[in-house]
Design a protein around this motif. Structure first.
Motif, PDB file in Angstrom:
ATOM      1  N   ASP A   1       0.862  -1.165   0.000  1.00 43.11           N
ATOM      2  CA  ASP A   1       0.000   0.000   0.000  1.00 43.11           C
ATOM      3  C   ASP A   1       0.908   1.227   0.000  1.00 43.11           C
ATOM      4  O   ASP A   1       1.696   1.410   0.927  1.00 43.11           O
ATOM      5  N   PRO A   2       0.832   2.074  -1.034  1.00 39.89           N
ATOM      6  CA  PRO A   2       1.719   3.236  -1.099  1.00 39.89           C
ATOM      7  C   PRO A   2       1.645   4.129   0.132  1.00 39.89           C
ATOM      8  O   PRO A   2       2.601   4.796   0.473  1.00 39.89           O
ATOM      9  N   GLU A   3       0.526   4.142   0.809  1.00 39.80           N
ATOM     10  CA  GLU A   3       0.372   4.988   1.989  1.00 39.80           C
ATOM     11  C   GLU A   3       1.192   4.476   3.176  1.00 39.80           C
ATOM     12  O   GLU A   3       1.465   5.214   4.111  1.00 39.80           O
ATOM     13  N   ASN A   4       1.582   3.189   3.150  1.00 43.22           N
ATOM     14  CA  ASN A   4       2.261   2.595   4.297  1.00 43.22           C
ATOM     15  C   ASN A   4       3.725   2.260   4.043  1.00 43.22           C
ATOM     16  O   ASN A   4       4.290   1.435   4.739  1.00 43.22           O
TER      17      ASN A   4
ATOM     18  N   THR B   1       6.110  -4.743 -10.258  1.00 47.94           N
ATOM     19  CA  THR B   1       5.960  -5.641  -9.113  1.00 47.94           C
ATOM     20  C   THR B   1       6.042  -4.828  -7.830  1.00 47.94           C
ATOM     21  O   THR B   1       6.466  -3.659  -7.846  1.00 47.94           O
ATOM     22  N   ALA B   2       5.705  -5.450  -6.728  1.00 49.45           N
ATOM     23  CA  ALA B   2       5.796  -4.776  -5.432  1.00 49.45           C
ATOM     24  C   ALA B   2       7.234  -4.356  -5.146  1.00 49.45           C
ATOM     25  O   ALA B   2       7.475  -3.243  -4.654  1.00 49.45           O
ATOM     26  N   ASP B   3       8.202  -5.215  -5.465  1.00 48.42           N
ATOM     27  CA  ASP B   3       9.608  -4.868  -5.234  1.00 48.42           C
ATOM     28  C   ASP B   3      10.043  -3.698  -6.106  1.00 48.42           C
ATOM     29  O   ASP B   3      10.764  -2.805  -5.653  1.00 48.42           O
ATOM     30  N   GLU B   4       9.632  -3.687  -7.363  1.00 48.21           N
ATOM     31  CA  GLU B   4       9.969  -2.569  -8.249  1.00 48.21           C
ATOM     32  C   GLU B   4       9.329  -1.279  -7.744  1.00 48.21           C
ATOM     33  O   GLU B   4       9.970  -0.217  -7.733  1.00 48.21           O
ATOM     34  N   PHE B   5       8.092  -1.375  -7.302  1.00 46.11           N
ATOM     35  CA  PHE B   5       7.395  -0.190  -6.821  1.00 46.11           C
ATOM     36  C   PHE B   5       8.083   0.382  -5.581  1.00 46.11           C
ATOM     37  O   PHE B   5       8.190   1.600  -5.426  1.00 46.11           O
ATOM     38  N   ARG B   6       8.592  -0.490  -4.722  1.00 48.09           N
ATOM     39  CA  ARG B   6       9.329  -0.014  -3.538  1.00 48.09           C
ATOM     40  C   ARG B   6      10.544   0.811  -3.958  1.00 48.09           C
ATOM     41  O   ARG B   6      10.885   1.793  -3.300  1.00 48.09           O
ATOM     42  N   LEU B   7      11.203   0.414  -5.030  1.00 44.16           N
ATOM     43  CA  LEU B   7      12.345   1.179  -5.539  1.00 44.16           C
ATOM     44  C   LEU B   7      11.884   2.491  -6.173  1.00 44.16           C
ATOM     45  O   LEU B   7      12.504   3.540  -5.963  1.00 44.16           O
TER      46      LEU B   7
ATOM     47  N   ILE C   1       8.679  17.760 -15.605  1.00 42.54           N
ATOM     48  CA  ILE C   1       8.585  17.313 -16.994  1.00 42.54           C
ATOM     49  C   ILE C   1       7.552  16.200 -17.131  1.00 42.54           C
ATOM     50  O   ILE C   1       6.788  16.176 -18.086  1.00 42.54           O
ATOM     51  N   PHE C   2       7.539  15.281 -16.170  1.00 44.08           N
ATOM     52  CA  PHE C   2       6.588  14.170 -16.214  1.00 44.08           C
ATOM     53  C   PHE C   2       5.846  14.057 -14.891  1.00 44.08           C
ATOM     54  O   PHE C   2       6.408  14.310 -13.824  1.00 44.08           O
ATOM     55  N   LEU C   3       4.606  13.633 -14.969  1.00 43.28           N
ATOM     56  CA  LEU C   3       3.783  13.336 -13.794  1.00 43.28           C
ATOM     57  C   LEU C   3       3.032  12.055 -14.099  1.00 43.28           C
ATOM     58  O   LEU C   3       2.327  11.975 -15.118  1.00 43.28           O
ATOM     59  N   THR C   4       3.225  11.047 -13.276  1.00 40.75           N
ATOM     60  CA  THR C   4       2.527   9.774 -13.500  1.00 40.75           C
ATOM     61  C   THR C   4       1.682   9.434 -12.284  1.00 40.75           C
ATOM     62  O   THR C   4       2.048   9.727 -11.151  1.00 40.75           O
ATOM     63  N   GLU C   5       0.559   8.809 -12.547  1.00 43.52           N
ATOM     64  CA  GLU C   5      -0.335   8.369 -11.474  1.00 43.52           C
ATOM     65  C   GLU C   5      -0.296   6.848 -11.391  1.00 43.52           C
ATOM     66  O   GLU C   5      -0.432   6.153 -12.402  1.00 43.52           O
ATOM     67  N   PHE C   6      -0.112   6.340 -10.179  1.00 44.57           N
ATOM     68  CA  PHE C   6      -0.064   4.902  -9.934  1.00 44.57           C
ATOM     69  C   PHE C   6      -1.341   4.434  -9.256  1.00 44.57           C
ATOM     70  O   PHE C   6      -1.939   5.155  -8.464  1.00 44.57           O
ATOM     71  N   ARG C   7      -1.713   3.199  -9.562  1.00 44.48           N
ATOM     72  CA  ARG C   7      -2.868   2.572  -8.919  1.00 44.48           C
ATOM     73  C   ARG C   7      -2.622   1.072  -8.832  1.00 44.48           C
ATOM     74  O   ARG C   7      -2.028   0.478  -9.724  1.00 44.48           O
ATOM     75  N   LYS C   8      -3.116   0.479  -7.758  1.00 47.94           N
ATOM     76  CA  LYS C   8      -3.030  -0.982  -7.621  1.00 47.94           C
ATOM     77  C   LYS C   8      -3.891  -1.641  -8.679  1.00 47.94           C
ATOM     78  O   LYS C   8      -4.972  -1.155  -8.996  1.00 47.94           O
ATOM     79  N   SER C   9      -3.400  -2.749  -9.197  1.00 50.26           N
ATOM     80  CA  SER C   9      -4.189  -3.549 -10.125  1.00 50.26           C
ATOM     81  C   SER C   9      -4.030  -5.010  -9.730  1.00 50.26           C
ATOM     82  O   SER C   9      -3.258  -5.340  -8.833  1.00 50.26           O
ATOM     83  N   ASN C  10      -4.730  -5.887 -10.398  1.00 49.90           N
ATOM     84  CA  ASN C  10      -4.609  -7.315 -10.093  1.00 49.90           C
ATOM     85  C   ASN C  10      -3.218  -7.851 -10.411  1.00 49.90           C
ATOM     86  O   ASN C  10      -2.779  -8.830  -9.831  1.00 49.90           O
ATOM     87  N   ASP C  11      -2.522  -7.187 -11.338  1.00 53.97           N
ATOM     88  CA  ASP C  11      -1.212  -7.666 -11.778  1.00 53.97           C
ATOM     89  C   ASP C  11      -0.041  -7.022 -11.054  1.00 53.97           C
ATOM     90  O   ASP C  11       1.100  -7.441 -11.229  1.00 53.97           O
ATOM     91  N   GLY C  12      -0.276  -5.974 -10.292  1.00 50.92           N
ATOM     92  CA  GLY C  12       0.808  -5.264  -9.620  1.00 50.92           C
ATOM     93  C   GLY C  12       0.394  -3.834  -9.360  1.00 50.92           C
ATOM     94  O   GLY C  12      -0.757  -3.557  -9.052  1.00 50.92           O
ATOM     95  N   ILE C  13       1.338  -2.933  -9.526  1.00 53.17           N
ATOM     96  CA  ILE C  13       1.049  -1.517  -9.368  1.00 53.17           C
ATOM     97  C   ILE C  13       1.305  -0.864 -10.712  1.00 53.17           C
ATOM     98  O   ILE C  13       2.385  -0.978 -11.287  1.00 53.17           O
ATOM     99  N   GLN C  14       0.300  -0.185 -11.215  1.00 58.40           N
ATOM    100  CA  GLN C  14       0.288   0.243 -12.607  1.00 58.40           C
ATOM    101  C   GLN C  14       0.280   1.762 -12.728  1.00 58.40           C
ATOM    102  O   GLN C  14      -0.344   2.463 -11.934  1.00 58.40           O
TER     103      GLN C  14
END
Length: 164
Positions: free
Chosen positions: A4-7, A37-43, A77-90
């Protein structure tokens, strides 16, 4: 389990760099979606704070957005929005600065490739090729890469030294 990005503690915050501006109202939507993946998102959410002059980007995560700024000018320059999905964090939305005084986003395909490179190379530490626009002459590509990403020249010198 997808984090969970909040935690998750985040290393670099918007206050880690004094020079930064919001993404201007002139912006374009990129056709860019990636799942991590969760590990990639942590990075990814650890961000990146420039440490030396060659570091061209300041990147931080403020849920649910990843902000990608030029370090010298502070322009977003860039702004991206992330959201949880069934496959990971997108990445569900990616925007690029379209203010010609701050960034030339006339080639949206190139902007997508650059965003992908910055996330993969700077945040995920992957060895990926730099996307060079077709109109950059071959003899100027290393300099162009270095000016945009801070990578290239040093790596080329190291690679050439290894061949000796």
């Amino acid at each position: 389990m997808i984090p969970d990005p909040e935690n998750i503690s985040i290393a670099v915050t918007k206050d880690s760099w004094r020079r930064r501006f919001e993404l201007p109202k002139k912006r374009s939507v990129l056709d860019f979606s990636r799942t991590y993946t969760a590990d990639e998102f942590r990075l990814i959410i650890q961000g990146f704070k420039p440490r030396e002059m060659e570091d061209k980007w300041f990147i931080y995560f403020e849920s649910p957005y990843l902000y990608v700024h030029r370090s010298w000018t502070g322009y977003c320059i860039f702004l991206t929005e992330f959201r949880k999905s069934n496959d990971g964090i997108q990445i569900v939305e990616a925007l690029v600065n379209a203010d010609k005084k701050q960034y030339d986003s006339s080639d949206l395909n190139y902007s997508q490739e650059l965003l992908d490179f910055l996330i993969s190379r700077i945040l995920l530490k992957k060895s990926v090729s730099f996307p060079t626009p077709q109109d950059v002459p071959l003899e100027e590509r290393a300099i162009y890469q270095h000016s945009v990403s801070g990578t290239g020249i040093t790596e080329e010198i190291i690679a050439n030294d290894d061949e000796s």
